[in-house]
Design a protein around this motif. Structure first.
Motif, PDB file in Angstrom:
ATOM      1  N   GLY A  13     -15.598   4.240  10.650  1.00 14.28           N
ATOM      2  CA  GLY A  13     -15.341   2.821  10.377  1.00 14.28           C
ATOM      3  C   GLY A  13     -14.267   2.277  11.299  1.00 14.28           C
ATOM      4  N   ALA A  14     -14.358   2.660  12.576  1.00 18.89           N
ATOM      5  CA  ALA A  14     -13.253   2.385  13.513  1.00 18.89           C
ATOM      6  C   ALA A  14     -13.453   1.121  14.345  1.00 18.89           C
ATOM      7  CB  ALA A  14     -13.072   3.589  14.447  1.00 18.89           C
ATOM      8  N   ALA A  15     -14.563   0.401  14.126  1.00 25.98           N
ATOM      9  CA  ALA A  15     -14.802  -0.788  14.965  1.00 25.98           C
ATOM     10  C   ALA A  15     -13.992  -1.991  14.501  1.00 25.98           C
ATOM     11  CB  ALA A  15     -16.287  -1.137  14.968  1.00 25.98           C
ATOM     12  N   ASP A  16     -13.545  -1.964  13.234  1.00 25.85           N
ATOM     13  CA  ASP A  16     -12.840  -3.146  12.720  1.00 25.85           C
ATOM     14  C   ASP A  16     -11.867  -2.728  11.611  1.00 25.85           C
ATOM     15  OD1 ASP A  16     -12.175  -5.820  12.515  1.00 25.85           O
ATOM     16  OD2 ASP A  16     -14.254  -6.490  12.434  1.00 25.85           O
ATOM     17  N   GLY A  17     -11.039  -3.648  11.193  1.00 24.23           N
ATOM     18  CA  GLY A  17     -10.171  -3.446  10.036  1.00 24.23           C
ATOM     19  C   GLY A  17      -9.184  -2.311  10.199  1.00 24.23           C
ATOM     20  N   ILE A  18      -8.981  -1.575   9.109  1.00 29.50           N
ATOM     21  CA  ILE A  18      -7.977  -0.511   9.073  1.00 29.50           C
ATOM     22  C   ILE A  18      -8.336   0.609  10.052  1.00 29.50           C
ATOM     23  CG2 ILE A  18      -7.033   1.321   7.591  1.00 29.50           C
ATOM     24  CD1 ILE A  18      -7.224  -0.735   5.232  1.00 29.50           C
ATOM     25  N   GLY A  19      -9.622   0.959  10.138  1.00 29.01           N
ATOM     26  CA  GLY A  19     -10.051   2.027  11.047  1.00 29.01           C
ATOM     27  C   GLY A  19      -9.747   1.689  12.499  1.00 29.01           C
ATOM     28  N   HIS A  20      -9.935   0.421  12.859  1.00 31.01           N
ATOM     29  CA  HIS A  20      -9.635  -0.066  14.213  1.00 31.01           C
ATOM     30  C   HIS A  20      -8.148   0.126  14.505  1.00 31.01           C
ATOM     31  CE1 HIS A  20      -8.834  -3.122  17.313  1.00 31.01           C
ATOM     32  NE2 HIS A  20     -10.129  -3.162  17.563  1.00 31.01           N
ATOM     33  N   ALA A  21      -7.322  -0.253  13.535  1.00 33.86           N
ATOM     34  CA  ALA A  21      -5.860  -0.134  13.727  1.00 33.86           C
ATOM     35  C   ALA A  21      -5.438   1.331  13.826  1.00 33.86           C
ATOM     36  CB  ALA A  21      -5.128  -0.819  12.568  1.00 33.86           C
ATOM     37  N   VAL A  86      -7.814  16.083  13.943  1.00 33.94           N
ATOM     38  CA  VAL A  86      -7.608  15.067  12.905  1.00 33.94           C
ATOM     39  C   VAL A  86      -8.953  14.455  12.522  1.00 33.94           C
ATOM     40  CG1 VAL A  86      -6.451  12.876  12.354  1.00 33.94           C
ATOM     41  CG2 VAL A  86      -5.353  14.502  13.926  1.00 33.94           C
ATOM     42  N   MET A  87      -9.239  14.418  11.224  1.00 36.46           N
ATOM     43  CA  MET A  87     -10.461  13.757  10.740  1.00 36.46           C
ATOM     44  C   MET A  87     -10.044  12.662   9.775  1.00 36.46           C
ATOM     45  SD  MET A  87     -13.831  13.883  10.742  1.00 36.46           S
ATOM     46  CE  MET A  87     -14.806  12.571   9.966  1.00 36.46           C
ATOM     47  N   VAL A  88     -10.364  11.418  10.129  1.00 37.53           N
ATOM     48  CA  VAL A  88     -10.015  10.295   9.251  1.00 37.53           C
ATOM     49  C   VAL A  88     -11.297   9.742   8.638  1.00 37.53           C
ATOM     50  CG1 VAL A  88      -8.813   8.091   9.039  1.00 37.53           C
ATOM     51  CG2 VAL A  88      -8.096   9.722  10.803  1.00 37.53           C
ATOM     52  N   ASN A  89     -11.475   9.991   7.343  1.00 36.27           N
ATOM     53  CA  ASN A  89     -12.635   9.469   6.617  1.00 36.27           C
ATOM     54  C   ASN A  89     -12.256   8.100   6.060  1.00 36.27           C
ATOM     55  OD1 ASN A  89     -14.539  11.741   6.813  1.00 36.27           O
ATOM     56  ND2 ASN A  89     -12.958  12.852   5.687  1.00 36.27           N
ATOM     57  N   ASN A  90     -12.514   7.081   6.861  1.00 38.66           N
ATOM     58  CA  ASN A  90     -12.018   5.735   6.545  1.00 38.66           C
ATOM     59  C   ASN A  90     -13.105   4.756   6.094  1.00 38.66           C
ATOM     60  OD1 ASN A  90     -10.189   3.232   6.951  1.00 38.66           O
ATOM     61  ND2 ASN A  90     -11.873   2.896   8.401  1.00 38.66           N
ATOM     62  N   ALA A  91     -14.315   4.868   6.663  1.00 36.79           N
ATOM     63  CA  ALA A  91     -15.336   3.839   6.406  1.00 36.79           C
ATOM     64  C   ALA A  91     -15.663   3.738   4.922  1.00 36.79           C
ATOM     65  CB  ALA A  91     -16.608   4.168   7.184  1.00 36.79           C
ATOM     66  N   ALA A  92     -15.784   2.532   4.446  1.00 39.83           N
ATOM     67  CA  ALA A  92     -16.210   2.289   3.057  1.00 39.83           C
ATOM     68  C   ALA A  92     -16.645   0.843   2.944  1.00 39.83           C
ATOM     69  CB  ALA A  92     -15.078   2.584   2.074  1.00 39.83           C
ATOM     70  N   ILE A  93     -17.341   0.545   1.845  1.00 35.79           N
ATOM     71  CA  ILE A  93     -17.775  -0.836   1.596  1.00 35.79           C
ATOM     72  C   ILE A  93     -17.258  -1.280   0.232  1.00 35.79           C
ATOM     73  CG2 ILE A  93     -19.814  -0.936   3.077  1.00 35.79           C
ATOM     74  CD1 ILE A  93     -21.481  -0.013   0.645  1.00 35.79           C
ATOM     75  N   ALA A  94     -17.174  -2.599   0.065  1.00 35.49           N
ATOM     76  CA  ALA A  94     -16.712  -3.165  -1.207  1.00 35.49           C
ATOM     77  C   ALA A  94     -17.910  -3.764  -1.929  1.00 35.49           C
ATOM     78  CB  ALA A  94     -15.656  -4.230  -0.937  1.00 35.49           C
ATOM     79  N   GLY A 187      -2.702  -1.090  -0.531  1.00 34.89           N
ATOM     80  CA  GLY A 187      -2.853  -2.257  -1.407  1.00 34.89           C
ATOM     81  C   GLY A 187      -3.808  -3.210  -0.704  1.00 34.89           C
ATOM     82  N   THR A 188      -3.654  -4.499  -0.936  1.00 35.47           N
ATOM     83  CA  THR A 188      -4.545  -5.452  -0.267  1.00 35.47           C
ATOM     84  C   THR A 188      -4.099  -5.621   1.183  1.00 35.47           C
ATOM     85  OG1 THR A 188      -4.750  -6.583  -2.376  1.00 35.47           O
ATOM     86  CG2 THR A 188      -5.554  -7.748  -0.430  1.00 35.47           C
ATOM     87  N   ILE A 189      -5.051  -5.424   2.081  1.00 36.55           N
ATOM     88  CA  ILE A 189      -4.752  -5.452   3.519  1.00 36.55           C
ATOM     89  C   ILE A 189      -5.593  -6.559   4.175  1.00 36.55           C
ATOM     90  CG2 ILE A 189      -4.707  -4.058   5.644  1.00 36.55           C
ATOM     91  CD1 ILE A 189      -2.856  -2.949   3.406  1.00 36.55           C
ATOM     92  N   ASN A 190      -5.011  -7.167   5.176  1.00 38.95           N
ATOM     93  CA  ASN A 190      -5.627  -8.284   5.886  1.00 38.95           C
ATOM     94  C   ASN A 190      -6.740  -7.789   6.822  1.00 38.95           C
ATOM     95  OD1 ASN A 190      -6.077 -10.700   7.160  1.00 38.95           O
ATOM     96  ND2 ASN A 190      -4.210 -10.607   8.409  1.00 38.95           N
ATOM     97  N   THR A 191      -7.947  -7.607   6.266  1.00 37.72           N
ATOM     98  CA  THR A 191      -9.072  -7.089   7.060  1.00 37.72           C
ATOM     99  C   THR A 191     -10.319  -7.941   6.815  1.00 37.72           C
ATOM    100  OG1 THR A 191      -9.959  -5.646   5.335  1.00 37.72           O
ATOM    101  CG2 THR A 191      -8.225  -4.714   6.740  1.00 37.72           C
ATOM    102  N   PRO A 192     -11.363  -7.748   7.645  1.00 36.85           N
ATOM    103  CA  PRO A 192     -12.620  -8.471   7.419  1.00 36.85           C
ATOM    104  C   PRO A 192     -13.203  -8.225   6.022  1.00 36.85           C
ATOM    105  CG  PRO A 192     -12.606  -7.507   9.607  1.00 36.85           C
ATOM    106  CD  PRO A 192     -11.375  -7.000   8.920  1.00 36.85           C
ATOM    107  N   MET A 193     -12.977  -7.007   5.451  1.00 33.83           N
ATOM    108  CA  MET A 193     -13.485  -6.720   4.109  1.00 33.83           C
ATOM    109  C   MET A 193     -12.969  -7.774   3.129  1.00 33.83           C
ATOM    110  SD  MET A 193     -12.817  -3.348   1.705  1.00 33.83           S
ATOM    111  CE  MET A 193     -14.016  -2.214   2.355  1.00 33.83           C
ATOM    112  N   ASN A 194     -11.689  -8.083   3.235  1.00 31.77           N
ATOM    113  CA  ASN A 194     -11.100  -9.033   2.294  1.00 31.77           C
ATOM    114  C   ASN A 194     -11.415 -10.477   2.669  1.00 31.77           C
ATOM    115  OD1 ASN A 194     -10.126  -7.259   0.429  1.00 31.77           O
ATOM    116  ND2 ASN A 194      -8.262  -6.854   1.593  1.00 31.77           N
TER     117      ASN A 194
END
Ligand SMILES: NC(=O)c1ccc[n+]([C@@H]2O[C@H](COP(=O)([O-])OP(=O)(O)OC[C@H]3O[C@@H](n4cnc5c(N)ncnc54)[C@H](O)[C@@H]3O)[C@@H](O)[C@H]2O)c1
Length: 261
Positions: A13-21, A86-94, A187-194
């Motif tokens: 989930g690295a193209a956008d949001g928290i994963g991108h950062a 390092v393995m970051v399992n970040n991608a998820a959907i709301a 907590g709530t983060i400023n990402t496209p998901m939100n």
């Protein structure tokens, strides 16, 4: 010296949001980052921009609900570099904002596939490489909602609670092999998901989020990325089985409504 020099990191989930950062911060700290996502053009462009800035980055298509894609992402990192640190399992959907009795079986199964089975597989296919090299750091993205209740998010919270329980379990199981396993609860983060949730749910959601966080604002993706860099780095060498809350105090004070005091 950069904090992740010579480390090989895979981020979903690295193209956008928290994963991108996280990908940007890890690349800046010296890691060779392998980015997985379903947003292929954004992911390719991001990897190219990182390379243009002098960092090491590759993009690989990876739908985390597909076992073969997760295997492909991890294999591409190992084939190219010979290791996985390092393995970051970040991608998820709301999927939420509805009472549990209104959630369909299809919605439930989709959420569990993308938010939970993906984490099981990300760990399952990263671990053999880490066991062989006798080192590694796995970071699973949980959520404040794995700690506290919020109307309408039972399935999402259930998946995140399970992510934290699995993280603790694997920390115990693989600690003797020098593999650390931790989670992060934003907590709530400023990402496209939100941004999408604000459009869908509307009302005063954005204002309510700000009020719920004792720090009086929502967080930035870069603030979660800092926590991920720390957990990936040797500075966190004695930290495993923990959940690092990056939540502006949200879970310390659920329902922070100062005007009612
Ligand atoms: N944003 C928040 O407030 C918040 C709070 C707590 C936890 N989290 C968690 O942080 C993580 C990242 O959230 P975000 O807000 O950055 O989300 P986002 O929707 O802004 O970005 C998610 C990224 O994952 C990708 N993605 C979506 N489905 C995918 C799939 N099936 N396979 C691979 N990639 C996929 C998207 O294309 C996108 O690039 C998630 O695990 C989320 O649950 C977010």
């Amino acid at each position: 010296m950069a904090r992740l020099e010579r480390k090989i990191a895979v981020i979903t989930g690295a193209a956008d949001g928290i994963g991108h950062a996280i990908a940007e911060a890890m690349a800046r700290e010296g890691a060779h980052v392998f980015l997985g996502d379903i947003a292929d053009s954004a992911g390719e462009e991001f990897a190219a921009a990182l390379r243009a800035a002098g960092y090491r980055a590759d993009y690989v298509h990876c739908d985390v609900s597909q076992k073969a894609d997760i295997i492909g992402l991890i294999d591409s990192a190992v084939k190219k570099t010979g290791r996985l640190d390092v393995m970051v399992n970040n991608a998820a959907i709301a999927i939420g904002g509805m009472p549990v009795h209104e959630m369909t079986d299809e919605q439930w199964h989709r959420l569990i596939a993308v938010n939970l089975t993906s984490v099981f597989r990300g760990c399952k296919y990263a671990l053999p490489h880490m066991i062989a090299q006798k080192s590694g750091s796995i970071i699973n993205m949980a959520s404040a909602q794995g700690h506290i209740g919020l109307d309408g998010w039972t399935a999402y919270a259930g998946a995140k609670g399970a992510v934290m329980a699995m993280t603790r379990q694997m920390a115990v199981e693989f600690g003797p092999m020098n593999i650390r396993v931790n989670s992060i609860s934003p907590g709530t983060i400023n990402t496209p998901m939100n941004d999408r949730l604000i459009k869908e749910i509307g009302g005063n959601l954005a204002r309510a989020w700000v009020k719920m966080h004792p720090l009086g604002r929502i967080g930035e993706p870069s603030e979660v990325a800092e926590a991920a860099v720390y957990l990936a780095s040797d500075a966190a060498g004695f930290t495993t089985g923990t959940d690092l809350r990056v939540d502006g105090g949200l879970t310390a004070a659920p329902r922070y409504v100062p005007e009612l005091l």
